[in-house]
Each structure stands twice: as C-alpha cells, then as structure tokens.
Design an enzyme around this catalytic site. Structure first.
Site, PDB file in Angstrom:
ATOM      1  N   GLU A 118       0.837  -1.216   0.000  1.00 23.72           N
ATOM      2  CA  GLU A 118       0.000   0.000   0.000  1.00 23.72           C
ATOM      3  C   GLU A 118       0.865   1.256   0.000  1.00 23.72           C
ATOM      4  OE1 GLU A 118      -3.074  -0.101  -0.590  1.00 23.72           O
ATOM      5  OE2 GLU A 118      -3.942  -1.934   0.239  1.00 23.72           O
ATOM      6  N   HIS A 141      -2.713   1.349   8.428  1.00 24.96           N
ATOM      7  CA  HIS A 141      -3.824   0.653   7.769  1.00 24.96           C
ATOM      8  C   HIS A 141      -3.949  -0.720   8.422  1.00 24.96           C
ATOM      9  CE1 HIS A 141      -6.269  -1.554   5.063  1.00 24.96           C
ATOM     10  NE2 HIS A 141      -5.263  -2.311   4.657  1.00 24.96           N
ATOM     11  N   HIS A 143      -7.105  -4.115   9.556  1.00 22.07           N
ATOM     12  CA  HIS A 143      -8.358  -4.786   9.194  1.00 22.07           C
ATOM     13  C   HIS A 143      -9.174  -5.081  10.464  1.00 22.07           C
ATOM     14  CE1 HIS A 143      -5.889  -6.633   5.567  1.00 22.07           C
ATOM     15  NE2 HIS A 143      -6.106  -5.326   5.421  1.00 22.07           N
TER      16      HIS A 143
HETATM   17  O1  2HA Z   1      -0.467  -5.286   3.438  1.00 18.47           O
HETATM   18  O2  2HA Z   1      -3.454  -5.008   4.146  1.00 18.47           O
HETATM   19  O3  2HA Z   1      -4.162  -3.746   1.957  1.00 18.47           O
HETATM   20  C1  2HA Z   1      -1.580  -6.050   3.253  1.00 18.47           C
HETATM   21  C2  2HA Z   1      -2.778  -5.193   3.167  1.00 18.47           C
HETATM   22  C3  2HA Z   1      -3.092  -4.591   1.872  1.00 18.47           C
HETATM   23 ZN    ZN Z   2      -5.381  -4.190   3.801  1.00 17.19          ZN
END
Ligand code: 2HA
Ligand code: ZN
Length: 269
Positions: A118, A141, A143
């Site tokens: 990213e 970033h 999840h």
């Molecule tokens: O790096 O989360 O969006 C792995 C991710 C890509």
């Molecule tokens: Zn990701």
C-alpha cells in the site's frame, strides 16, 4: 549495526511502530501480512543518514509526489507479518529515501525489505499532509473485524451514519476520534485510485477512513495516536454489535447528550 544505534529519537519512532504492530496482531486485525504502517521520520534524519548509500535499486512509487523531496520513511515490509514486526521491526520493515525526482524511492537501512504493497496510498497521503502543513507523521492501515463487518451494510456507508452511531455508543469515541469515520467505497487494494479516494476523504476532514469491505486507514501525529482512534471506534462497534447480539438496537446517547459533550470538550460539531 542498525541505523537505530545511538539514535534514540529514531529508535523511539520505530519502537512505537513495533508496539502498535503487536496490538494489531493481538486484536486479530492483522491476519497473515494484513495491514501496513508508515512513519515520516525525516525530522530524525542526520547528515550521516543522508550520506548513506542505497542498498536496493531505485524503485518507482507509481506516482510523482513533489512534497516528499528529501523525505525519509520507516515502512512495514510487503508480505511481512505484524506479529513478526512487533519483535523485529528492522527485519520486517525498512527505512526508505525518496529520490530527487519524487517518483522513485530507495531502501537505505537496515536490510533490503521491500516496503508495503500500500506504499502508493501511504506516500500519497504523506505528500498531501505535508502540502497542507499538517503535523501528522504516521499512517496506519489495518483490518479491524467489527468495523469491516459493519462496512458490509450499505446503510452504514451513507455519509456520517456510521460516525454518528459509533460516537453515540460511549462518550470517549467522539472525544478521541472527533472527526469521525470517513467512507471510501470498495476499490482494488494497493491501487492509485484507492490512494486518491483516501486523500479526498482525509481532505473532507477525517483522520480515519473506512476502506469498504477491507479495513481502515488513519493518520495522526504519531503511530500510537493513529492506533488509538481505530481502537476507540472499534470499541464502539463492538458495543453496538453486542447490543444487537443481545437482541436489541442500542439507544445510543441522545442528541442532547452528544451536544452537551461536544460543547464541554470543545470538539468539532
Ligand atoms: O499489506 O493489508 O491492503 C496487506 C494489506 C493490503
Ligand atoms: Zn489491507
């Protein structure tokens, strides 16, 4: 030998990234290589670092980012695990220098660990932040399970619907994430389109944005603050989902209670 040796300021930055990487793993937000972190470390760069030769080839960023001239970043490595980075940040991340053309980067330390997939969105956001005169240096970033789950409901993706639900679950959420949660519709991970849309959402005055059905991206002065905003939003999401799991829709704080809190803590409206 590490670039961090005898550089406590720089070592603290990388240590903070490692600390956050551990949290992301423990929270279940960082499966396999999921998520990425970059920090603009330029203010910790001295002449000896500037003189370091590249240890990898000049690599295109995929974008030209004029505000990044002379900048240095610590970046999580692509395909590396947050849980490994937590223990060995310089084996699972690297320091890169932006080349003078502002379109390429080169790795300078400690090992040739290719930066995150990213990178275009992270660097484009740093370029934007510098252009704005922002003090923000860190982007994360990840999840987060509950927030990503909520992004599968189109109703929650309408402007500020999710921000208002999450703020109303517990007073701390608006206090510590006062700009709420921006929404970026689903786009291909790692794409320049995702980078552009992320900047647009941040420019709309959000510090945290949801990448629909993928994850969140946050920016702050440092990596711990970038993590904390995602953490408080996720706490609210969990409270909302727990209430739904108990079979009722949570009331949320009333508008009057939200107004009172916004005024008392001097938060943006
Ligand atoms: O790096 O989360 O969006 C792995 C991710 C890509
Ligand atoms: Zn990701």
């Amino acid at each position: 030998m590490s670039i961090l040796d005898n550089r406590p300021g720089l070592a603290k930055q990388v240590g903070d990234v490692a600390e956050v990487a551990g949290y992301l793993w423990q929270k279940g937000w960082a499966e396999r290589n999921g998520g990425n972190i970059t920090v603009n470390i330029t203010e910790h760069v001295d002449d000896a670092i500037r003189a370091l030769p590249a240890i990898g080839p000049k690599t295109p960023i995929g974008l030209t980012l004029p505000n990044l001239k002379g900048c240095y970043f610590y970046c999580k490595g692509t395909n590396r695990r947050m849980r490994d980075l937590a223990r060995w940040p310089m084996q699972n991340g690297s320091v890169i220098r932006i080349c003078d053309d502002c379109a390429h980067y080169e790795i300078i330390a400690d090992d040739v660990v290719k930066p995150t997939s990213e990178l275009p969105s992270h660097l484009a956001v740093h370029n934007y932040l510098i252009g704005k005169g922002s003090t923000y240096k860190a982007s994360v970033h990840t999840h987060p399970i509950e927030l990503v789950a909520m992004s599968h409901n189109p109703e929650f993706l309408k402007k500020d619907v999710l921000s208002n639900i999450l703020w109303s679950m517990i007073p701390e959420t608006k206090a510590f994430c006062p700009r709420g949660l921006g929404i970026v519709p689903y786009m291909l991970p790692s794409s320049n389109e995702l980078a552009d849309a992320t900047i647009k959402a941040i420019d709309d005055d959000y510090d945290v944005v949801m990448w629909e059905k993928h994850g969140v991206f946050s920016v702050a002065d440092d990596v711990l603050e970038a993590f904390d905003m995602i953490d408080v939003l996720t706490k609210s999401a969990t409270i909302y989902m727990d209430a739904r799991a108990m079979g009722f829709i949570p009331d949320g704080m009333t508008d009057a209670q939200m107004k009172e809190m916004t005024a008392a803590f001097n938060l943006p409206k």
